[in-house]
Motif scaffolding. Structure first.
Motif, short mmCIF file in Angstrom:
data_model
loop_
_atom_site.label_atom_id
_atom_site.label_comp_id
_atom_site.label_asym_id
_atom_site.label_seq_id
_atom_site.Cartn_x
_atom_site.Cartn_y
_atom_site.Cartn_z
N ALA A 214 -43.62 -49.75 -59.23
CA ALA A 214 -43.00 -48.59 -58.59
C ALA A 214 -42.03 -49.01 -57.50
O ALA A 214 -40.94 -48.45 -57.35
N ILE A 215 -42.41 -50.05 -56.73
CA ILE A 215 -41.56 -50.54 -55.65
C ILE A 215 -40.25 -51.09 -56.20
O ILE A 215 -39.18 -50.89 -55.62
N GLU A 216 -40.31 -51.78 -57.32
CA GLU A 216 -39.12 -52.39 -57.90
C GLU A 216 -38.35 -51.44 -58.81
O GLU A 216 -37.27 -51.78 -59.29
N GLY A 217 -38.90 -50.22 -59.02
CA GLY A 217 -38.24 -49.26 -59.89
C GLY A 217 -37.99 -47.93 -59.21
O GLY A 217 -37.01 -47.76 -58.47
N PRO A 218 -38.87 -46.93 -59.46
CA PRO A 218 -38.65 -45.58 -58.93
C PRO A 218 -38.46 -45.50 -57.43
O PRO A 218 -37.71 -44.64 -56.94
N ALA A 219 -39.10 -46.36 -56.66
CA ALA A 219 -39.00 -46.29 -55.20
C ALA A 219 -37.61 -46.64 -54.69
O ALA A 219 -37.29 -46.34 -53.53
N ARG A 220 -36.78 -47.22 -55.55
CA ARG A 220 -35.42 -47.57 -55.13
C ARG A 220 -34.43 -46.43 -55.39
O ARG A 220 -33.22 -46.61 -55.34
N ASN A 221 -34.95 -45.24 -55.61
CA ASN A 221 -34.12 -44.05 -55.75
C ASN A 221 -33.53 -43.68 -54.38
O ASN A 221 -34.26 -43.57 -53.41
N LEU A 222 -32.24 -43.45 -54.33
CA LEU A 222 -31.58 -43.23 -53.05
C LEU A 222 -31.93 -41.88 -52.42
O LEU A 222 -31.80 -41.72 -51.20
N TRP A 223 -32.36 -40.91 -53.22
CA TRP A 223 -32.83 -39.66 -52.62
C TRP A 223 -34.08 -39.93 -51.78
O TRP A 223 -34.23 -39.40 -50.68
N LEU A 224 -34.94 -40.77 -52.31
CA LEU A 224 -36.15 -41.14 -51.57
C LEU A 224 -35.77 -41.94 -50.32
O LEU A 224 -36.32 -41.72 -49.23
N THR A 225 -34.83 -42.87 -50.48
CA THR A 225 -34.40 -43.68 -49.35
C THR A 225 -33.84 -42.81 -48.23
O THR A 225 -34.18 -42.98 -47.05
#
Length: 274
Positions: free
Chosen positions: A109-120
């Motif tokens: 998840a850290i290397e995939g979905p978590a790198r979504n800029l909306w989340l950032t």
């Protein structure tokens, strides 16, 4: 990854790793906005953090040596187990456990979905408020001599939040320290020391993956890491002087402005979320 991008990301890493503004968020934003890629992904970020962590080791070499010596002597009975420096070593080990476990469990998840800029962008904004509250309500009555098991564990839990881009390792750990009553310099110093085992382990673990994904070989990785070391060392020295007489409001304002700008760029389609 081009040599230019490697140089730029090394500069970004060195400038942002120790400030409570999230280095992983900045690497991701700069890579997508100016280079149209993910900058080597989470693996490249983890490896270039070895440079900034080397800066921590060099800057705090005397402190680290003292902690290690006291910790070892406490094991052999030459010093009591409750020696403050020995306890500091034990609490660094304890505080590393949360991020180690969560990093392994949520690696995909850290290397995939978590790198979504909306989340950032959301984390940049949300944690700006967290830092603001922590800084404005901090009692600042405790130093690292007051560390105990509970505080050591909570420092580690706050550090683990940095697995989410946009939170910031230093921002999370320092905020936790302020909430627990530690003064700004103590919280910042401990956030740097606490990061050493986690960052070194993560960076060394990702070395193979970062090289495998880099068509230019080791060159860009080495250059980026060296640049991050040099700039990171200077930032550590400046930041520790700054927080001895200033609060965190400039970083809070910066995070809010960056989050708003990122929301605008995403909403207008200039940037793709992920």
């Amino acid at each position: 990854m081009s040599w230019l991008q490697a140089i730029v990301l090394g500069i970004v890493q060195g400038l942002t790793e120790f400030l409570p503004i999230s280095s992983s968020a900045h690497q991701l934003i700069v890579s997508r906005l100016f280079f149209g890629n993910d900058g080597g992904g989470a693996a490249f970020t983890a490896v270039t953090q070895l440079g900034t962590e080397a800066a921590v080791i060099v800057y705090f070499a005397r402190d680290i040596g003292t902690i290690l010596k006291h910790w070892f002597f406490s094991l052999t009975g030459k010093l009591p187990r409750d020696d403050p420096k020995a306890r500091e070593g034990w609490y660094v080990i304890l505080g590393t456990i949360p991020i180690g476990i969560l990093g392994l469990v949520f690696k995909d998840a850290i290397e995939g979905p978590a790198r979504n800029l909306w989340l950032t962008a959301s984390m940049l904004l949300f944690f700006a408020l967290v830092i603001a509250v922590a800084d404005s309500t901090a009692r600042q009555t405790k130093t690292l001599d007051d560390l105990n098991v509970k505080d050591g564990l909570f420092f580690g839990l706050w550090q683990a939040l940095s697995l989410i881009p946009g939170v910031s390792r230093s921002g999370g750990t320092i905020s936790g320290g302020l909430f627990m009553g530690y003064d700004r310099p103590s919280a910042a110093r401990y956030s740097f020391l606490l990061a050493i085992p986690a960052v070194l382990t993560s960076g060394l673990f990702e070395l193979k993956g970062a090289h495998a994904g880099d068509d230019g070989g080791w060159g860009p990785i080495i250059v980026s890491t060296v640049i991050s070391f040099v700039i990171g060392y200077a930032v550590i020295a400046w930041f520790l002087r700054w927080i001895s007489t200033h609060d965190f409001r400039p970083f809070v304002y910066y995070r809010i402005l960056l989050a708003v700008l990122l929301f605008v760029l995403l909403g207008t389609g200039v940037l793709v979320a992920g």
